[in-house]
Design an enzyme around this catalytic site. Structure first.
Site, PDB file in Angstrom:
ATOM      1  N   ARG A   1       0.787  -1.413   0.055  1.00 31.56           N
ATOM      2  CA  ARG A   1       0.021  -0.102  -0.035  1.00 31.56           C
ATOM      3  C   ARG A   1       0.931   1.272  -0.125  1.00 31.56           C
ATOM      4  O   ARG A   1       0.648   2.230  -0.727  1.00 31.56           O
ATOM      5  CB  ARG A   1      -0.955  -0.004   1.167  1.00 31.56           C
ATOM      6  CG  ARG A   1      -1.817   1.353   1.429  1.00 31.56           C
ATOM      7  CD  ARG A   1      -2.933   1.289   2.325  1.00 31.56           C
ATOM      8  NE  ARG A   1      -2.876   0.410   3.336  1.00 31.56           N
ATOM      9  CZ  ARG A   1      -2.242   0.612   4.405  1.00 31.56           C
ATOM     10  NH1 ARG A   1      -1.333   2.007   4.530  1.00 31.56           N
ATOM     11  NH2 ARG A   1      -1.984  -0.071   5.263  1.00 31.56           N
TER      12      ARG A   1
ATOM     13  N   TYR B   1     -16.810  16.156 -15.739  1.00 28.61           N
ATOM     14  CA  TYR B   1     -17.362  14.957 -15.636  1.00 28.61           C
ATOM     15  C   TYR B   1     -18.348  14.828 -14.436  1.00 28.61           C
ATOM     16  O   TYR B   1     -18.364  15.335 -13.500  1.00 28.61           O
ATOM     17  CB  TYR B   1     -16.332  13.909 -15.427  1.00 28.61           C
ATOM     18  CG  TYR B   1     -16.521  12.631 -15.043  1.00 28.61           C
ATOM     19  CD1 TYR B   1     -17.179  11.659 -15.748  1.00 28.61           C
ATOM     20  CD2 TYR B   1     -16.107  12.018 -13.850  1.00 28.61           C
ATOM     21  CE1 TYR B   1     -17.701  10.497 -15.266  1.00 28.61           C
ATOM     22  CE2 TYR B   1     -16.546  10.714 -13.346  1.00 28.61           C
ATOM     23  CZ  TYR B   1     -17.332  10.050 -14.159  1.00 28.61           C
ATOM     24  OH  TYR B   1     -17.562   8.637 -13.788  1.00 28.61           O
TER      25      TYR B   1
ATOM     26  N   ASP C   1      -7.973  18.640 -14.718  1.00 31.00           N
ATOM     27  CA  ASP C   1      -8.074  17.359 -15.018  1.00 31.00           C
ATOM     28  C   ASP C   1      -7.673  17.322 -16.434  1.00 31.00           C
ATOM     29  O   ASP C   1      -8.054  17.933 -17.240  1.00 31.00           O
ATOM     30  CB  ASP C   1      -9.597  16.947 -14.784  1.00 31.00           C
ATOM     31  CG  ASP C   1      -9.898  15.459 -14.961  1.00 31.00           C
ATOM     32  OD1 ASP C   1      -9.091  15.199 -16.010  1.00 31.00           O
ATOM     33  OD2 ASP C   1     -10.944  15.033 -14.376  1.00 31.00           O
TER      34      ASP C   1
ATOM     35  N   LYS D   1      -8.692   6.027 -19.250  1.00 32.59           N
ATOM     36  CA  LYS D   1      -8.985   6.641 -20.487  1.00 32.59           C
ATOM     37  C   LYS D   1      -7.660   6.309 -21.485  1.00 32.59           C
ATOM     38  O   LYS D   1      -7.192   5.434 -21.733  1.00 32.59           O
ATOM     39  CB  LYS D   1      -9.519   7.834 -20.532  1.00 32.59           C
ATOM     40  CG  LYS D   1     -10.633   8.134 -19.100  1.00 32.59           C
ATOM     41  CD  LYS D   1     -11.731   7.391 -19.677  1.00 32.59           C
ATOM     42  CE  LYS D   1     -12.681   6.953 -18.315  1.00 32.59           C
ATOM     43  NZ  LYS D   1     -13.047   7.896 -17.386  1.00 32.59           N
TER      44      LYS D   1
END
Ligand SMILES: Cc1ncc(COP(=O)(O)O)c(C=O)c1O
Length: 385
Positions: free
Chosen positions: A55, A108, A180, A205
């Protein structure tokens, strides 16, 4: 954290080599998938290579994170389980209850939902501004504002924001500028070089590029902020797994050639649609009549692969176009090699219905893939009827 040996290289070279050092054990030219949770210590605290628990850090994720930092020209890259996990980490690291964020009037739907339905419950304030107008953003900044959030090109209306102009506004106001960069990818646009503080990505994406992984990223211009975000990444835990990191790293190697072809195909699609009698408006920053065309031409290397358009006959006509498409697959998401079509109002942006971000009902969004352009044009012509 960007690799000193690759920062002087051109983008295409960095995409393939940054973070991708040959495996020290075997010489494998591709970083292995370190599918491991923990690492043997040579005595208490004796870490080999700095890894203790995946992690906190994992070598495959490190390779991707170094690559991301190099591509965006940032000091620190961090990879997450999804774009929204990256956004959530950024919000919690930057903001405390009572802080305010200026968010775009076109973004978005999931980003809007994160602010409006989740962060607001923790006391984060937000207001909406047209980020294509720097004066409107300036007017929306209050003495509680900590960040201005921008998506350019935006999802789904392909709006363009002048990043350098907003960096000036943000710097003067003493707030962070977050961009973004999902629609453009670092190949087409480099927000940090234009003055942004943090870049956000849905790696799902164009970066992944093959519709086979969900991931997210943050890249910072500043090492100190990068360290703060890395602390939160570990403390919150929504990290990218080793296999997902590896598959994004593989996708990125072809990012430049894919983006070139996405852009060429999208330009042909936009041109055909702008002459089609059933199409009332085409939203593509590559078209000279697009209101953000000049700014896009200034701050982007190309105009990208996303095209939206409005259809004569309203919502039912737009839905029918989506249903009739064959080669364009009806589905959410974007940025893969295969072309996708969707109705934002009922699909990706259903969560903004009734808000200031509501999208037109007659809107269709295309993610133009890298198939043969003639085949794509033929499919759209038949779908339009
Ligand atoms: C512009 C943009 N930002 C962020 C996200 C969220 O990313 P993810 O779906 O990987 O959580 C998306 C998803 O569609 C997006 O289009």
């Amino acid at each position: 954290m960007s690799d000193e040996h690759t920062t002087h290289q051109n983008f295409e070279t960095r995409a393939i080599h940054a973070g991708n050092t040959a495996d020290p054990l075997t010489g494998a030219v591709v970083p292995p998938i370190y599918q491991v949770s923990t690492y043997k210590q040579d005595g208490v605290g004796g870490l080999r290579g700095g890894y203790e628990y995946s992690r906190s850090a994992n070598p495959t994720r490190t390779a991707l994170e170094e690559n991301l930092a190099a591509l965006e020209g940032g000091r620190r890259g961090l990879a997450f389980a999804s774009g929204l996990a990256a956004e959530d980490c950024l919000l919690r690291a930057l903001l405390v209850p009572g802080d305010h964020v200026v968010i775009p009037n076109d973004a978005y739907g999931g980003t809007f939902r994160l602010f409006a339905k989740v962060a607001s419950r923790w006391g984060v304030q937000w207001s909406v501004a047209d980020t294509s107008d720097p004066a409107a953003v300036q007017a929306a900044i209050t003495d509680r504002t900590k960040a201005v959030w921008v998506e350019t090109p935006s999802n789904p209306l392909l709006g363009i924001t002048d990043i350098a102009a907003l960096a000036d506004v943000s710097r003067t106001a003493g707030v962070k500028l977050v961009v973004d960069n999902t629609f453009a990818s670092p190949y087409l646009q480099q927000p940090l070089a234009l003055g942004a503080d943090v870049v956000v990505h849905s790696l799902t994406k164009y970066m992944g590029g093959h519709s086979d992984v969900v991931g997210g990223a943050l890249v910072t211009a500043d090492a100190e902020l990068g360290e703060e975000l890395a602390y939160h990444q570990n403390a919150m835990g929504a990290v990218a797994g080793p296999f997902d990191s590896w598959i994004v790293l593989r996708g990125i190697k072809t990012l430049a050639v894919r983006m070139d072809r996405h852009g060429e195909n999208a330009a042909k699609v936009a041109e055909m649609l702008s002459r089609h009698p059933k199409v009332t408006r085409v939203l593509y920053p590559g078209l000279p009549e697009h209101p953000g065309h000049e700014i896009a031409a200034k701050q982007m290397r190309g105009f990208g692969g996303m095209v939206s358009f409005r259809v004569e006959g309203g919502e039912e006509a737009a839905v029918a176009v989506c249903d009739r498409a064959r080669l364009f697959t009806l589905g959410e998401s974007l940025g893969g090699v295969e072309s996708l079509i969707e109705h934002p109002g009922r699909m990706t942006h259903a969560s903004v219905a009734g808000s200031l971000l509501e999208v037109p009902a007659d809107l269709v969004r295309l993610s133009v893939g890298i198939e043969n352009a003639d085949d794509l044009l033929a499919d759209l012509r038949q779908a339009l009827g």
